[in-house]
Design a protein around this motif. Structure first.
Motif, PDB file in Angstrom:
ATOM      1  N   ASP A  61      49.459 -81.058 -74.890  1.00  0.00           N
ATOM      2  CA  ASP A  61      50.642 -81.701 -75.471  1.00  0.00           C
ATOM      3  C   ASP A  61      51.937 -81.159 -74.880  1.00  0.00           C
ATOM      4  O   ASP A  61      52.917 -81.892 -74.726  1.00  0.00           O
ATOM      5  CB  ASP A  61      50.652 -81.504 -76.990  1.00  0.00           C
ATOM      6  CG  ASP A  61      49.596 -82.345 -77.704  1.00  0.00           C
ATOM      7  OD1 ASP A  61      49.283 -82.032 -78.867  1.00  0.00           O
ATOM      8  OD2 ASP A  61      49.080 -83.300 -77.085  1.00  0.00           O
ATOM      9  N   SER A  62      51.933 -79.893 -74.530  1.00  0.00           N
ATOM     10  CA  SER A  62      53.156 -79.249 -74.046  1.00  0.00           C
ATOM     11  C   SER A  62      53.613 -79.763 -72.681  1.00  0.00           C
ATOM     12  O   SER A  62      54.766 -79.539 -72.303  1.00  0.00           O
ATOM     13  CB  SER A  62      52.954 -77.730 -73.984  1.00  0.00           C
ATOM     14  OG  SER A  62      51.868 -77.412 -73.132  1.00  0.00           O
ATOM     15  N   LYS A  64      52.593 -83.115 -71.486  1.00  0.00           N
ATOM     16  CA  LYS A  64      52.483 -84.569 -71.406  1.00  0.00           C
ATOM     17  C   LYS A  64      53.821 -85.190 -71.043  1.00  0.00           C
ATOM     18  O   LYS A  64      54.859 -84.828 -71.602  1.00  0.00           O
ATOM     19  CB  LYS A  64      51.988 -85.135 -72.736  1.00  0.00           C
ATOM     20  CG  LYS A  64      50.501 -85.069 -72.922  1.00  0.00           C
ATOM     21  CD  LYS A  64      50.077 -85.673 -74.251  1.00  0.00           C
ATOM     22  CE  LYS A  64      48.578 -85.540 -74.451  1.00  0.00           C
ATOM     23  NZ  LYS A  64      48.150 -86.040 -75.789  1.00  0.00           N
TER      24      LYS A  64
END
Length: 115
Positions: A61-62, A64
C-alpha cells in the motif's frame, strides 16, 4: 549457481525517480514470479512489489501509484521504477525469486531519498 544482482540505486531528492534493475544469471527466469523487497535501518525486510511469470503485479500500500514493477524475460531481468520518492523510501532494496525451488536473493542496492 544462479545469482541475482541489483543495480540502479543511489541518492535522490524527494520527489525524484530511480529505476532499479535485477539481472538473473539463470536462463529459466521467465518461469517464476519475482519480487522486490526493502529493508530500512533498524526495520524488518518488507515486500514492496511482486510480479508473476505472466506479468500480474501486486504492490504494498505504501508504494501503490508511485512504483511500477516489470520484467523482461528475454533479458532475464526485472525492474522497479520508483517515482515520487519520499524519505521513508530510504532502504536497501533486494530482488528475490524462488528459482527451481531455491530461494534466491541479490546482495541489495542502497536507495537514499534526501535533500
Amino acid at each position: 549457481q544462479v545469482q541475482l544482482v541489483e543495480s540502479g540505486g543511489g541518492l535522490v531528492q524527494p520527489g525524484g525517480s530511480l529505476r532499479l534493475s535485477c539481472a538473473s544469471s539463470g536462463t529459466l527466469f521467465r518461469l517464476w514470479p519475482m519480487g522486490w523487497y526493502r529493508q530500512a535501518l533498524g526495520k524488518q525486510r518488507e515486500l514492496v512489489a511482486s510480479i508473476t511469470s505472466g506479468g500480474t503485479s501486486n504492490y504494498a500500500d505504501s508504494v501503490k501509484g508511485r512504483f511500477t514493477i516489470s520484467r523482461d524475460n528475454a533479458k532475464n531481468t526485472g525492474y522497479l521504477q520508483m517515482n515520487s520518492l519520499k524519505p521513508e523510501d530510504t532502504a536497501v532494496y533486494y530482488c528475490n525469486q524462488m528459482y527451481a525451488g531455491t530461494n534466491l536473493w541479490g546482495p541489495g542496492t542502497q536507495v537514499t531519498v534526501s535533500s
